[in-house]
Enzyme design. Structure first.
Site, PDB file in Angstrom:
ATOM      1  CD  GLU A 108      31.981  54.801  70.213  1.00  0.00           C
ATOM      2  OE1 GLU A 108      33.218  54.546  70.192  1.00  0.00           O
ATOM      3  OE2 GLU A 108      31.161  54.038  70.730  1.00  0.00           O
ATOM      4  CD  GLU A 128      33.376  51.261  66.518  1.00  0.00           C
ATOM      5  OE1 GLU A 128      32.761  51.360  65.444  1.00  0.00           O
ATOM      6  OE2 GLU A 128      33.518  52.224  67.304  1.00  0.00           O
TER       7      GLU A 128
HETATM    8  N1  T1G Z   1      44.429  51.809  65.716  1.00  0.00           N
HETATM    9  C1  T1G Z   1      45.764  51.593  65.524  1.00  0.00           C
HETATM   10  N2  T1G Z   1      46.395  51.746  64.339  1.00  0.00           N
HETATM   11  C2  T1G Z   1      45.632  52.128  63.301  1.00  0.00           C
HETATM   12  C3  T1G Z   1      44.237  52.369  63.419  1.00  0.00           C
HETATM   13  C4  T1G Z   1      43.643  52.200  64.698  1.00  0.00           C
HETATM   14  N3  T1G Z   1      42.345  52.439  64.915  1.00  0.00           N
HETATM   15  N4  T1G Z   1      43.771  52.742  62.198  1.00  0.00           N
HETATM   16  C5  T1G Z   1      44.828  52.736  61.367  1.00  0.00           C
HETATM   17  N5  T1G Z   1      45.936  52.370  62.022  1.00  0.00           N
HETATM   18  C6  T1G Z   1      47.298  52.276  61.463  1.00  0.00           C
HETATM   19  C7  T1G Z   1      47.381  51.225  60.374  1.00  0.00           C
HETATM   20  O1  T1G Z   1      47.631  49.960  60.946  1.00  0.00           O
HETATM   21  C8  T1G Z   1      48.562  51.750  59.578  1.00  0.00           C
HETATM   22  O2  T1G Z   1      49.739  51.429  60.323  1.00  0.00           O
HETATM   23  C9  T1G Z   1      48.391  53.261  59.645  1.00  0.00           C
HETATM   24  O3  T1G Z   1      47.572  53.512  60.805  1.00  0.00           O
HETATM   25  C10 T1G Z   1      47.710  53.828  58.425  1.00  0.00           C
HETATM   26  O4  T1G Z   1      46.490  53.082  58.274  1.00  0.00           O
HETATM   27  C11 T1G Z   1      35.859  52.324  71.471  1.00  0.00           C
HETATM   28  C12 T1G Z   1      36.485  50.080  70.156  1.00  0.00           C
HETATM   29  C13 T1G Z   1      41.588  55.484  59.286  1.00  0.00           C
HETATM   30  C14 T1G Z   1      40.526  54.917  57.099  1.00  0.00           C
HETATM   31  O5  T1G Z   1      38.388  50.526  62.742  1.00  0.00           O
HETATM   32  O6  T1G Z   1      39.878  52.371  58.692  1.00  0.00           O
HETATM   33  O7  T1G Z   1      37.157  52.745  67.984  1.00  0.00           O
HETATM   34  O8  T1G Z   1      50.846  50.017  58.557  1.00  0.00           O
HETATM   35  O9  T1G Z   1      47.082  52.125  56.035  1.00  0.00           O
HETATM   36  O10 T1G Z   1      44.517  53.786  54.122  1.00  0.00           O
HETATM   37  O11 T1G Z   1      34.049  52.148  70.012  1.00  0.00           O
HETATM   38  O12 T1G Z   1      43.267  53.144  58.849  1.00  0.00           O
HETATM   39  O13 T1G Z   1      51.441  52.442  58.813  1.00  0.00           O
HETATM   40  O14 T1G Z   1      52.116  50.774  60.606  1.00  0.00           O
HETATM   41  O15 T1G Z   1      44.709  52.015  56.928  1.00  0.00           O
HETATM   42  O16 T1G Z   1      44.825  56.158  55.062  1.00  0.00           O
HETATM   43  C15 T1G Z   1      37.608  51.701  65.079  1.00  0.00           C
HETATM   44  C16 T1G Z   1      40.536  51.627  61.303  1.00  0.00           C
HETATM   45  C17 T1G Z   1      38.586  51.181  66.065  1.00  0.00           C
HETATM   46  C18 T1G Z   1      39.408  52.474  61.847  1.00  0.00           C
HETATM   47  C19 T1G Z   1      42.981  55.330  57.261  1.00  0.00           C
HETATM   48  N6  T1G Z   1      38.288  52.378  63.995  1.00  0.00           N
HETATM   49  N7  T1G Z   1      41.385  52.380  60.402  1.00  0.00           N
HETATM   50  O17 T1G Z   1      43.211  54.553  56.097  1.00  0.00           O
HETATM   51  O18 T1G Z   1      45.731  54.231  56.251  1.00  0.00           O
HETATM   52  S1  T1G Z   1      37.801  50.339  67.406  1.00  0.00           S
HETATM   53  C20 T1G Z   1      38.657  51.686  62.886  1.00  0.00           C
HETATM   54  C21 T1G Z   1      40.981  52.628  59.126  1.00  0.00           C
HETATM   55  C22 T1G Z   1      36.982  51.581  68.239  1.00  0.00           C
HETATM   56  C23 T1G Z   1      35.450  52.295  70.019  1.00  0.00           C
HETATM   57  C24 T1G Z   1      36.000  51.150  69.261  1.00  0.00           C
HETATM   58  C25 T1G Z   1      42.014  53.281  58.255  1.00  0.00           C
HETATM   59  C26 T1G Z   1      41.751  54.778  57.989  1.00  0.00           C
HETATM   60  P1  T1G Z   1      51.134  51.154  59.519  1.00  0.00           P
HETATM   61  P2  T1G Z   1      45.979  52.753  56.815  1.00  0.00           P
HETATM   62  P3  T1G Z   1      44.577  54.710  55.281  1.00  0.00           P
END
Ligand code: T1G
Length: 691
Positions: A108, A128
């Site tokens: 976004e 999301e």
């Molecule tokens: N927020 C907080 N922590 C996050 C995070 C996030 N969005 N994404 C990953 N982490 C943490 C995860 O818990 C882990 O922590 C570490 O980062 C490594 O993640 C307004 C409302 C990016 C593809 O849904 O898909 O945006 O265990 O093990 O395999 O419209 O993380 O080390 O303590 O998964 O390399 C939308 C979610 C949010 C993306 C990386 N975004 N993340 O994968 O590492 S809502 C997502 C992923 C939003 C807006 C809306 C994956 C990754 P720890 P990982 P990875």
């Protein structure tokens, strides 16, 4: 370089302002990032020396989304939609420079910039919906303006990402940068300035907005099949539909309303909980992160049946060569033939090239000699569930395999310690319990033996990730965690059938709860004859009666239900209803009408209760691990979090009270676990144990 917040800084490359975001591990758009972005743009606007701005991230990825950990807490300004309005309305060109995964709020942010460039390996997604939400910072309004509603719908409603090449083709990005991203982005910014390109405000674009209602009707038909029970996907469609039919500002407002509704719902709470639960399973308290790993270059698999063949596919898919052992050449040939057929089917669907099929098949070496396992680093025994046979095999493996080779059994129930005791290397023995079909199901239970060494366990968890499995560490007991809990439901279903619940009611209630199929239909799919012995069968259970009548399930078109040849659609079998009635009478049951609520409670609360016992016995590390097992091994609907999350939602006091009622009526199968009593007494829930 000017530090704007602890996570954002602004530096100048000549007349280009570089807005650097640095918020490890994934540059999540937490408060320091949002504030830094807004203030950074304001600062760049005031600086006449800056003619264009590049937004770029340090570390492994562009912003991967909002900070999910902030959800559920009081939101802190500036809110992301407001920050992105600052981007959108900036009068100097903003270029988003993407590497890694521009996901959610990250994409976004890029969409609110005027231009987007990326490295070839970048990915773009709006996941999301997988959190039970929808893009809440304009993604549902800007993406359709850039690529049209028809192409935007799957990205928004499935959350599946696209790569840089497709993003370029669809117009999501303007250029793929070779070499250094920052330099490429600066060069692109200078090109924009030199060519005096007009600012491309996505929010003002309308030429791609196709209002055709058929687009949405068709997509809704598709969703009905794939997103049954989920609330967020339909909200995504509504938001994209609004983009096509409403002015941007109204669409943005509607998106916000839908986002807030979902955020407050139990489904998003469950799916956000699950997101972290799936990552928590890798954290095992007594296995340090830096535990040395054993290098697994070559794998041996014993048994080329359904499980052994499926397990083989997992490893060759990851490029790891497999020596596949079978007792007889004909079984080996058949097993390898099934693997090849599976790949050919995938290739015929265009999901794999013939070269890739050939590469994978080339990694499989078939043999009937166990001695050929002398050089492998890991052996996985996948023969049928017979302890004597497994013990014999492990005794032989111990003599054949090189020192330091890991010996794993794929047993679903049996005692891994007893198998380990057949070797001189119990510290290298563990269970790797794959779920069938092993080449499809993501769950892997890593069964920790009493003597299994830490590097062996750490290696198992690491190799699981490499073959794209979700590994959950469990201890040794009959059925470990998943199957031990599943046995509780199976027992209750068998009893409910005799107590008078029509099998169609049982299946509908559990299907409507969100499982992929009802428990009785599942028995027909798995095979009624699994574990049945003709020699000892005495017509005392429905399994025995059905098998004695030659009704083995879908495999021979008749089980609890009847099936047309080649079809999996269950049809009523009045003859089976008569068998049920006769057995119920013989066992003294008085058939009664049973409520849907009782079916849910009888099938699900004992699963929860057994989970509590498993935790007490330290067979599993934490309650959320059990939820990850159930979502990935048994089709528990992720929008309900898992049995332990669901129990907290129902209220442990209610679960306990119902268990006690059932104990009084139906006996000690419902005896509450001490942990359940303890948590209720202390006013705690299972979530309090998720450390
Ligand atoms: N927020 C907080 N922590 C996050 C995070 C996030 N969005 N994404 C990953 N982490 C943490 C995860 O818990 C882990 O922590 C570490 O980062 C490594 O993640 C307004 C409302 C990016 C593809 O849904 O898909 O945006 O265990 O093990 O395999 O419209 O993380 O080390 O303590 O998964 O390399 C939308 C979610 C949010 C993306 C990386 N975004 N993340 O994968 O590492 S809502 C997502 C992923 C939003 C807006 C809306 C994956 C990754 P720890 P990982 P990875």
């Amino acid at each position: 370089m000017v530090a704007i917040t602890e996570a954002v800084s602004l530096e100048k490359e000549g007349d280009i302002g570089m807005l650097w975001i640095d918020n490890p591990p994934v540059n999540a758009l937490g408060f320091p990032v949002r504030k830094g972005m807004a203030d950074g743009i304001a600062m760049a606007m005031k600086d006449d020396g800056i003619k264009a701005i590049v937004v770029i991230c340090k570390g492994g990825t562009f912003c991967a989304g909002a900070d999910i950990r902030e959800f559920g807490k009081p939101p802190k300004e500036p809110h992301l939609p407001d920050v992105l309005t600052v981007f959108d309305e900036c009068t100097k060109p903003i270029i988003a420079a993407v590497h890694g995964t521009a996901f959610g709020g990250g994409l976004e942010t890029a969409l609110s910039s005027h231009f987007r460039v990326a490295v070839a390996t970048a990915q773009f997604g709006l996941p999301e919906v997988k959190l039970g939400l929808l893009p809440g910072a304009g993604g549902t309004q800007r993406l359709p303006r850039l690529i049209g509603p028809e192409k935007a719908l799957p990205m928004v409603a499935t959350g599946n990402p696209i790569g840089a090449a497709q993003a370029l083709k669809e117009g999501v990005i303007d250029e793929i940068v070779e070499g250094d991203l920052a330099q490429g982005a600066v060069a692109f910014a200078r090109k924009v300035l030199a060519e005096k390109r007009p600012l491309r405000q996505v929010s003002r674009m309308t030429d791609k907005l196709d209002k055709n209602p058929q687009i949405f009707a068709d997509y809704r038909k598709q969703l009905a099949k794939t997103a049954r029970g989920f609330e967020a996907p339909e909200a995504c469609v509504k938001a994209v539909e609004a983009a096509a039919n409403k002015p941007f500002a109204e669409g943005l407002k509607y998106e916000r309303e839908l986002f807030s509704q979902l955020m407050m719902g139990s489904q998003s709470a469950a799916q956000r909980y699950y997101f972290f639960a799936e990552r928590q399973v890798a954290k095992i308290p007594d296995i340090p992160k830096d535990t040395p790993l054993i290098d697994i270059k070559k794998v041996g698999i014993i048994g080329a049946g359904t499980m052994g063949g499926g397990i083989t596919m997992n490893f060759v898919n990851a490029g790891i060569p497999v020596t596949l052992v079978e007792a007889k050449q004909e079984f080996l040939d058949r097993g390898i033939g099934v693997i090849k057929k599976n790949y050919d089917i995938t290739a015929s669907k265009g999901k794999m090239t013939q070269e890739a099929v050939a590469k994978r098949m080339g990694l499989i070496k078939g043999t009937t000699k166990m001695e050929d396992l002398a050089d492998v680093d890991l052996v996985i025994e996948a023969v049928y569930e017979n302890m004597d046979l497994k013990k014999e095999i492990f005794g032989k493996l111990d003599a054949i395999c090189k020192p330091g080779a890991i010996l794993a059994t794929n047993t679903s129930y049996l005692n891994v310690d007893q198998i380990a005791a057949m070797t001189q290397r119990p510290e290298f023995v563990l269970g790797l319990h794959f779920f069938s079909p092993a080449n499809v199901m993501r769950l892997l239970e890593v069964v920790r033996g009493a003597k299994t060494a830490l590097p062996v366990l750490a290696t198992a968890m690491a190799i699981a990730k490499k073959i794209k499995k979700i590994a959950v560490m469990v201890g040794v007991c009959f059925g470990f965690a998943g199957n031990r809990m599943f046995a509780q439901r199976k027992r209750e279903v068998d009893k409910l059938v005799l107590e008078g619940a029509p099998i169609t009611q049982l299946d509908k209630v559990i299907y409507d709860f969100g499982f992929p199929m009802g428990p009785v239909a599942l028995l027909d799919l798995i095979g009624i004859d699994l574990g049945w012995s003709k020699e000892t069968s005495k017509g005392e259970t429905m399994q025995q009666i059905l098998c004695e009548a030659g009704r083995f399930g879908i495999k021979n078109n008749k089980g609890y239900y009847n099936y047309a040849e080649g079809s999996r659609a269950p049809k009523p079998a009045p003859e089976v209803d008569e068998m049920i009635k006769a057995l119920a009478k013989k066992k003294g049951y008085t058939p009664r009408a049973i409520s849907d609520e009782e079916i849910i409670q009888r099938c699900i609360y004992p699963i929860i209760n057994e989970g509590a016992k498993i935790l007490e016995e330290k067979i599993a590390v934490r309650p959320s691990d059990l939820d990850v097992i159930w979502v990935n091994g048994y089709g528990w609907p992720v929008y309900r979090g898992g049995p332990m999350f669901y129990a907290d939602l129902v209220g442990l006091d209610k679960v306990l009270a119902v268990m006690k009622q059932f104990q009084a009526k139906h006996g000690d199968d419902f005896k509450p676990a001490p942990l359940l009593e303890k948590l209720v007494k202390e006013g705690k829930n299972f979530a309090s144990l998720n450390v």
